[in-house]
Design a protein around this motif. Structure first.
Motif, PDB file in Angstrom:
ATOM      1  N   ARG A 137      -7.086   2.044   9.011  1.00 31.85           N
ATOM      2  CA  ARG A 137      -5.744   1.683   8.561  1.00 31.85           C
ATOM      3  C   ARG A 137      -4.702   2.600   9.193  1.00 31.85           C
ATOM      4  O   ARG A 137      -3.580   2.162   9.500  1.00 31.85           O
ATOM      5  CB  ARG A 137      -5.659   1.761   7.034  1.00 31.85           C
ATOM      6  CG  ARG A 137      -6.559   0.745   6.303  1.00 31.85           C
ATOM      7  CD  ARG A 137      -6.195   0.676   4.832  1.00 31.85           C
ATOM      8  NE  ARG A 137      -7.076  -0.225   4.114  1.00 31.85           N
ATOM      9  CZ  ARG A 137      -8.058   0.170   3.313  1.00 31.85           C
ATOM     10  NH1 ARG A 137      -8.265   1.457   3.130  1.00 31.85           N
ATOM     11  NH2 ARG A 137      -8.815  -0.706   2.704  1.00 31.85           N
ATOM     12  N   TRP A 146       0.843  -1.195   0.000  1.00 33.88           N
ATOM     13  CA  TRP A 146       0.000   0.000   0.000  1.00 33.88           C
ATOM     14  C   TRP A 146       0.881   1.249   0.000  1.00 33.88           C
ATOM     15  O   TRP A 146       1.932   1.282   0.633  1.00 33.88           O
ATOM     16  CB  TRP A 146      -0.883   0.045   1.248  1.00 33.88           C
ATOM     17  CG  TRP A 146      -1.944  -1.009   1.315  1.00 33.88           C
ATOM     18  CD1 TRP A 146      -1.770  -2.328   1.590  1.00 33.88           C
ATOM     19  CD2 TRP A 146      -3.347  -0.819   1.114  1.00 33.88           C
ATOM     20  NE1 TRP A 146      -2.972  -2.992   1.579  1.00 33.88           N
ATOM     21  CE2 TRP A 146      -3.965  -2.079   1.285  1.00 33.88           C
ATOM     22  CE3 TRP A 146      -4.141   0.285   0.803  1.00 33.88           C
ATOM     23  CZ2 TRP A 146      -5.337  -2.260   1.161  1.00 33.88           C
ATOM     24  CZ3 TRP A 146      -5.509   0.109   0.675  1.00 33.88           C
ATOM     25  CH2 TRP A 146      -6.097  -1.143   0.855  1.00 33.88           C
ATOM     26  N   GLU A 187      -2.588   6.162   0.939  1.00 31.80           N
ATOM     27  CA  GLU A 187      -3.824   5.374   0.978  1.00 31.80           C
ATOM     28  C   GLU A 187      -4.134   4.940   2.404  1.00 31.80           C
ATOM     29  O   GLU A 187      -5.297   4.955   2.833  1.00 31.80           O
ATOM     30  CB  GLU A 187      -3.693   4.143   0.084  1.00 31.80           C
ATOM     31  CG  GLU A 187      -3.443   4.429  -1.385  1.00 31.80           C
ATOM     32  CD  GLU A 187      -3.247   3.156  -2.172  1.00 31.80           C
ATOM     33  OE1 GLU A 187      -4.240   2.646  -2.731  1.00 31.80           O
ATOM     34  OE2 GLU A 187      -2.111   2.642  -2.217  1.00 31.80           O
TER      35      GLU A 187
END
Length: 889
Positions: free
Chosen positions: A701, A690, A694
């Motif tokens: 996250r 990732w 993002e």
């Protein structure tokens, strides 16, 4: 010449021509005209990208300077006519602003040479110059007044300068005479080096180059040199020799014309239309930008017909708006990302000379990443990483090639060397206080800068005085802290490192601080100052020269220096406001520069009581920022649960990681390494790398990312186990670490600071009596990973753990609470600040940075100091103004 032009035409070339119609045009674009601004920006962004083979060349006209307060051609006709009428017709008895429209306009329209019609007002500009602005000195005076940017330099020019810094454009042609362009480039000249100026006067073509990094070509000369071409006969044709130099450039590079109407034959006929044949009709395209609601000038339409499909019109809202959007779209673009190793610089400056015996391995990689990340952030360049670091060092001339070997320059070793004194043993600063307490500061310049700032902040060097006011007294340092820092930076970057003389900072308690540096003022500076027989002088704003450009460039980029030429003036003003005095001396025979700052005048002979006015305060925040975090996070999905993983997996090879939801493994290590570690127990199709952006965009996250950062920090903390630091087992009070005693006794930690050596700090103290009633006070801190203003960091909160007679096992919670309450009553702001200073020194072990990367991970670097904020205090004691943004102290 023809063969040279044909060779250039074989290369991939893009000609970019920006044209912005001036404000007085009242025509409109037809329905089949240029595309929208959004589409135009998209096309131009692609052309400007660092990967494009050709660099755009810009041609600027009057419309580019309109927002800066420089009038367009039509407005110039009005202003010049009004002023000439007031000064020559009315004899100067009436100010121009009091002249009425019916007076000057009637007089102007009655001139035989005047072209009638509002739509032709701009065409009268060369006629006004020819018939009204005489003699030459009068013409120069009025034109210089006219082109003064009354609104300051417009935003578009500053954005253009940023593109020059990034190497996305280098040559700018201009028909203007105003100072907007050189002023905007001059503001960043410390990052782009020399700014070539071509054709300032007739025959002035020596500085022209096809490969210049920053180059202004004055197509019509400059008003200051009486070389401006404004008369009708003067704008028919350019200097043929100048055109001969420009054609190869236009055949191989993009051109940017901003705010140019296209009316002068010298540009449209002599340069562009005649040049079309030599450039194969600009086969790589001409992109002509038209301001929304306006159409092309007839001369431009004729040029469009001549080159056919190679011409494309683009609609824009204006110069400032276009450059602002382009700058945002190109934020991540920079030619240094694609830089290849270059040959050694031709400069003979000391800091540009290669150090033959040194290698890249002799440089502090973590310090370079941390320092140059801040440098790139200030300049709007992409964050530097391990991969892009070599390219940036080469682009800045800090790494050069010699005899097939890449080596750092003297400036690079001085700035970032692990042991720069191996090559430059004299590159140290010797300090003393009252003829005693002598100390030599060594290491690289970044380290010297940090350590000496701390030393100058100690009371021995800058004692606290009782400053009398009208009815009360206040306490403040003897010298403005910022003034001392300014002189320190001046000493570091302007020193002549080719000389072996020592650099000295001498404190005379109760009197002054003397900064004495090898290397006198450059001759170019001396020529602009008035020195007395003893070499003493009064500094002047913007009178400066950079002896070590590479050093200055980095210190400007990390906000340690302000703009050139104001440092000594600022020091003089700060001392005057503080009640003190300054003295600057250039010892030409001895080759030294000396600055002396004297503390405020003593009151009744006292060395601790003085008089003065203002005050700033530095506040230390309990936040250590990450200066570099990898941009990629690997997330591996397991085919089963983490608890049920096979026992044969080589987890020692996985490095640092965290587990989310018993099935997802997060790590900064490259994804192939993790997949190799987990083998068939990894679901490769559901695993991915990732981008950090993002991850941070999603709250869930982002929380897992904070866990991963914390795991790296905790692994660093476990490395202090032999020094007695342990992590608390219980999580009820959050994440904490504290010192244990040494064999059931107190523990002393010995460390160095810039001001003192072998400082003893009792981190575990016995508080109770000997025997079974003994108990201990153990220093510790709570910690958490968090973000402050979008910056990741570790928040530290010092606390005391109270342990029993073994100095390890915590007392019961009720006993700890009671002791903690009593202990907190003894703490004051100064104690808290001292605690933070200690913990910063301990965690970093005195280094500038803390590498938390560990196995497989590059570029995970924590700062070595807490964030500080400098604030100007009001008389009432409140914060009046925040002087600087939070940054590492």
């Amino acid at each position: 010449m023809d063969a040279f032009i044909e060779a250039l035409q074989e290369k991939s070339v893009v000609l970019l021509l920006f044209w912005i119609c001036i404000a007085e045009s009242d025509t409109t674009c037809d329905s089949g005209g240029p595309m929208s601004q959004q589409e135009s920006v998209r096309i131009l962004t692609r052309i400007f990208r660092a990967t494009s083979g050709a660099r755009p060349v810009l041609l600027l006209g009057a419309g580019a300077s309109f927002s800066s307060g420089v009038p367009t051609a039509a407005e110039s006709v009005k202003r010049l006519a009004k002023r000439v009428y007031a000064e020559q017709v009315l004899g100067g008895g009436v100010p121009p602003e009091q002249v009425r429209l019916t007076e000057w306009q009637t007089w102007l329209h009655d001139q035989l040479w005047y072209l009638k019609g509002d739509d032709r007002l701009a065409e009268n500009f060369p006629l006004v110059v020819q018939h009204l602005l005489k003699p030459a000195e009068y013409r120069k005076q009025l034109l210089l007044d006219l082109i003064n940017p009354t609104n300051g330099i417009g935003k578009g020019y500053h954005r253009l300068a940023e593109l020059v810094v990034k190497g996305l454009v280098s040559t700018i042609l201009t028909t203007n005479f105003d100072t907007c362009l050189p002023a905007a480039l001059g503001a960043v000249r410390h990052h782009i080096g020399h700014i070539a100026e071509v054709n300032r006067q007739s025959g002035d073509l020596n500085e022209f180059s096809l490969y210049a990094k920053a180059q202004i070509v004055w197509l019509h000369g400059r008003a200051e040199q009486y070389s401006d071409k404004n008369l009708v006969e003067e704008v028919q044709q350019l200097d043929p020799e100048l055109v001969g130099k420009l054609i190869p450039l236009l055949a191989d590079s993009p051109l940017v014309v901003i705010g140019y109407r296209g009316s002068e034959p010298s540009i449209m006929e002599h340069l562009l239309r005649d040049g079309a044949a030599q450039t194969n009709k600009f086969k790589n395209g001409v992109y002509w930008c038209v301001r929304k609601g306006e159409t092309l000038h007839p001369n431009v339409e004729a040029f469009q017909r001549q080159i056919g499909s190679n011409f494309e019109a683009l609609e824009i809202d204006g110069f400032d708006e276009l450059l602002d959007q382009l700058s945002r779209g190109l934020k991540s673009e920079d030619r240094y990302l694609h830089a290849a190793a270059k040959g050694a610089s031709a400069s003979i400056a000391f800091d540009d000379q290669p150090v033959a015996e040194a290698a890249v391995a002799d440089l502090d990689h973590d310090l370079m990443i941390a320092t140059l990340k801040e440098y790139c952030e200030k300049l709007g360049r992409p964050p530097v990483t391990t991969e892009t670091l070599p390219g940036l060092l080469r682009e800045q001339g800090l790494l050069v090639q010699r005899d097939g070997k890449e080596m750092p320059t003297s400036g690079c070793v001085l700035l970032f060397g692990r042991e720069p004194q191996r090559w430059f043993p004299h590159a140290v600063i010797s300090t003393s206080i009252g003829g005693k307490k002598r100390r030599v500061f060594e290491g690289n310049l970044i380290t010297q800068h940090r350590d000496l700032i701390e030393w100058l902040g100690e009371k021995d060097a800058n004692p606290v005085l009782k400053v009398k006011k009208r009815t009360t007294h206040d306490e403040r340092p003897a010298y403005p802290e910022r003034a001392l820092v300014e002189l320190l930076v001046n000493m570091l970057v302007h020193r002549d490192y080719g000389r072996s003389d020592p650099a000295l900072i001498v404190v005379s308690p109760g009197e002054n601080v003397r900064f004495s540096n090898p290397g006198g003022l450059p001759d170019s500076v001396v020529a602009q100052l008035e020195l007395d027989d003893g070499g003493r002088f009064k500094p002047r704003a913007e009178v400066s020269a950079l002896r070590n450009r590479a050093l200055c460039d980095i210190f400007f980029g990390i906000r340690a220096m302000e703009r050139a030429g104001t440092g000594l003036v600022d020091v003089e003003h700060m001392l005057a406001d503080h009640g003190g005095e300054t003295e600057f001396t250039n010892d030409a025979p001895g080759g030294r520069f000396t600055a002396v700052v004297r503390q405020p005048a003593a009151s009744a002979g006292s060395k601790s009581v003085a008089r003065d006015e203002r005050h700033t305060e530095v506040y230390v925040l309990n936040f250590i920022p990450f200066v570099s975090i990898p941009d990629t996070i690997s997330v591996v999905k397991l085919t089963g649960s983490w608890r049920d993983r096979p026992t044969h997996l080589p987890m020692d090879e996985a490095g640092t990681f965290t587990v989310q939801g018993d099935q997802y493994v997060w790590s900064f290590a490259p994804l192939p390494i993790l997949l190799a570690v987990f083998g068939s127990y990894a679901d490769k199709s559901a695993s991915r790398a990732w981008r950090r952006g993002e991850i941070e965009a999603d709250p869930d996250r982002r929380r897992v990312l904070s866990w991963l950062l914390r795991r790296h920090f905790e692994r660093h903390l476990r490395g202090f186990a032999l020094r007695g630091l342990v992590l608390e087992e219980s999580k009820n009070r959050g994440r904490r670490a504290y010192f244990e005693g040494n064999a059931a006794r107190a523990r002393c930690y010995v460390y160095d600071s810039p001001a003192r050596k072998n400082i003893q700090r009792w981190v575990v103290k016995q508080r109770g009596p000997d025997g079974y009633k003994a108990w201990f006070e153990n220093e510790g801190f709570g910690y958490e990973v968090t973000q402050m203003d979008g910056i990741w960091g570790i928040r530290i909160k010092p606390f005391y753990m109270f342990t029993g007679r073994d100095a390890k096992k915590p007392l019961p919670s009720f006993a700890r609470t009671a002791r903690s309450t009593r202990r907190m009553k003894l703490d004051r702001n100064q104690n808290v600040e001292n605690d933070l200073t200690f913990w910063g020194r301990f965690l970093s072990q005195g280094a500038q940075t803390i590498n938390l990367g560990q196995q497989h991970v590059d570029d995970l670097i924590l700062g070595g100091t807490f964030v500080s904020v400098e604030v100007i205090e009001e008389e009432s004691g409140g914060a009046a103004d925040q002087r600087s943004n939070p940054k590492a102290a």
